[in-house]
Write a protein that holds these residues in place. Structure first.
Motif, PDB file in Angstrom:
ATOM      1  N   ASN A   1      -8.456  -5.346  -0.825  1.00 42.67           N
ATOM      2  CA  ASN A   1      -7.427  -6.215  -0.587  1.00 42.67           C
ATOM      3  C   ASN A   1      -8.081  -6.869   0.754  1.00 42.67           C
ATOM      4  OD1 ASN A   1      -8.142  -5.103   2.277  1.00 42.67           O
ATOM      5  ND2 ASN A   1      -6.221  -4.013   2.744  1.00 42.67           N
TER       6      ASN A   1
ATOM      7  N   MET B   1      -6.175  -7.391  -3.875  1.00 39.38           N
ATOM      8  CA  MET B   1      -4.406  -6.363  -3.702  1.00 39.38           C
ATOM      9  C   MET B   1      -3.684  -6.300  -2.656  1.00 39.38           C
ATOM     10  SD  MET B   1      -6.360  -2.561  -4.940  1.00 39.38           S
ATOM     11  CE  MET B   1      -4.877  -1.906  -5.315  1.00 39.38           C
ATOM     12  N   GLU B   2      -2.616  -6.476  -2.939  1.00 36.39           N
ATOM     13  CA  GLU B   2      -1.593  -6.291  -2.111  1.00 36.39           C
ATOM     14  C   GLU B   2      -0.703  -7.625  -1.635  1.00 36.39           C
ATOM     15  OE1 GLU B   2      -3.181  -3.708   1.912  1.00 36.39           O
ATOM     16  OE2 GLU B   2      -3.349  -2.225   0.162  1.00 36.39           O
ATOM     17  N   ASN B   3      -1.136  -8.086  -2.909  1.00 38.76           N
ATOM     18  CA  ASN B   3      -0.728  -9.619  -2.387  1.00 38.76           C
ATOM     19  C   ASN B   3       0.801  -9.556  -2.774  1.00 38.76           C
ATOM     20  OD1 ASN B   3      -0.536 -12.447  -2.839  1.00 38.76           O
ATOM     21  ND2 ASN B   3      -1.590 -12.577  -4.804  1.00 38.76           N
ATOM     22  N   GLN B   4       1.610  -9.823  -1.574  1.00 39.90           N
ATOM     23  CA  GLN B   4       2.849 -10.028  -1.635  1.00 39.90           C
ATOM     24  C   GLN B   4       3.283 -11.496  -2.314  1.00 39.90           C
ATOM     25  OE1 GLN B   4       4.349 -11.800   2.276  1.00 39.90           O
ATOM     26  NE2 GLN B   4       2.931 -13.932   2.272  1.00 39.90           N
TER      27      GLN B   4
ATOM     28  N   ALA C   1       0.996  -5.913 -10.048  1.00 36.34           N
ATOM     29  CA  ALA C   1       0.471  -4.648  -8.783  1.00 36.34           C
ATOM     30  C   ALA C   1      -0.309  -3.694 -10.008  1.00 36.34           C
ATOM     31  CB  ALA C   1       1.624  -4.878  -7.837  1.00 36.34           C
TER      32      ALA C   1
ATOM     33  N   HIS D   1      -3.434  -1.465  -9.710  1.00 37.36           N
ATOM     34  CA  HIS D   1      -4.072   0.076  -9.088  1.00 37.36           C
ATOM     35  C   HIS D   1      -4.066   1.004  -9.468  1.00 37.36           C
ATOM     36  CE1 HIS D   1      -0.903  -0.196  -5.017  1.00 37.36           C
ATOM     37  NE2 HIS D   1      -0.597  -0.727  -5.476  1.00 37.36           N
TER      38      HIS D   1
END
Length: 348
Positions: free
Chosen positions: A316, A286-289, A296, A300
């Motif tokens: 993440n 998760m939270e891969n830019q 995303a 979630h």
């Protein structure tokens, strides 16, 4: 405060609330389309269809024909069909709803809207106020895994849904990520189910010995091949020794303490990094830019599914790194090449 907002802001916020409150309708509409076989009818027709042509071909009651336009309207808006010049055609997503499509996602669709899971989600607010591990246990008095083991129909739907996801992953994994398996002599697919991934790997690498390791009731009556074997057991107790261990969509089912226990058992089963030992984890990061908004959002949503069904979680990179450190593993490398999932190579 809402009364201090501009009218346009209030209306936009109101729409946002409604969209989320009614979001289950999207799932219901998709399920309806799958059960009616709309994608298959359009595909077999060979060209875009009018609403009247769809009404004539679909298994619907004559009195409901006038409502089909409403169903198709939301399915078009959701990106499952294309509507041009009063005719409907398949969109890329609807190809994954076809019966004869090897990469069909229909089974996974059935699982995610299965009433048992919906009931579990309905208890979410109550669950936050008690000590029961999962909302699934609140609803059915047992864990998800026990229920799947003792309910043949539910277990079959779950296993096919996992196999469905594996077929989608295999297409990319074998064709574009072969380097991950090159040089390996043996591999154990932990909780590999009916062996969809392991079969693809064993076929692509005939010199690689593959073992599917899962609970006895899962692998019962499954037959292997020259370089594929099915072994029953408990990953919390002991794992067969191999050059590498594959964990596809496994660790997100478990909390951090349980995941560390699994990783330690994996470490015991492989040789050192210098001797070619490694773990191959296929899971979400998760939270891969670099991810788009839709990917995303999917992560979630799965994070909540893992929470209510298993008391697990999506993680993440920082959280993954902590797990590896706690399990005594030395280093890792993340390759974000599988859509919402990544390949994480971890070394002892």
């Amino acid at each position: 405060m809402a009364h201090e907002m501009q009218s346009s802001e209030v209306l936009k916020a109101h729409t946002h609330v409604w969209n989320h409150h009614l979001s289950a309708i999207n799932s219901a509409a998709l399920t309806c389309a799958v059960k009616l076989g709309i994608a298959d009818v359009i595909n077999s027709h060979g060209k875009p269809m009018t609403i009247s042509e769809l009404v004539a071909r679909l298994p619907i009651h004559p009195t409901k024909g006038r409502h089909l336009q409403q169903l198709m309207r939301i399915l078009v808006h959701s990106g499952f069909f294309i509507h041009q010049e009063e005719r409907f055609s398949l969109a890329p997503a609807s190809w994954l709803l076809l019966n004869d499509e090897p990469l069909s996602a229909k089974s996974f669709t059935h699982l995610k809207i299965y009433p048992h899971i919906a009931k579990s989600l309905d208890l979410l607010s109550d669950w936050f106020q008690n000590e029961v591990p999962t909302t699934f246990e609140m609803a059915f008095g047992t864990t998800f895994w026990n229920y799947a083991a003792n309910n043949q129909r539910f277990g079959a739907i779950f296993n096919e849904a996992m196999a469905c996801d594996s077929r989608l992953i295999n297409k990319v994994l074998i064709s574009e990520c072969k380097h991950v398996f090159e040089g390996l002599t043996s591999l154990v697919d932990i909780a590999g189910g009916t062996g969809t991934v392991a079969r693809a790997i064993s076929n692509a690498f005939p010199d690689l010995k593959c073992i599917v390791f899962d609970q006895h009731h899962v692998i019962a009556n499954l037959e292997g091949s020259q370089n594929l074997e099915f072994v029953g057991g408990d990953m919390f107790e002991a794992i067969p020794s191999a050059n590498a261990i594959l964990l596809k969509w496994i660790l997100h089912d478990w909390n951090d303490e349980q995941s560390v226990k699994i990783l330690k058992k994996c470490k015991e089963a492989i040789p050192s990094k210098e001797q070619g030992g490694k773990l191959i984890i296929i899971d979400m990061v998760m939270e891969n830019q670099h991810q788009d908004h839709e990917s995303a959002a999917t992560q979630h949503l799965f994070d909540i599914v893992m929470m209510v069904l298993f008391a697990g979680k999506e993680r993440n990179e920082k959280e993954w790194a902590q797990l590896f450190s706690d399990a005594g593993l030395s280093s890792y490398k993340i390759t974000p090449s599988l859509g919402t999932k990544s390949i994480i190579e971890v070394y002892p």
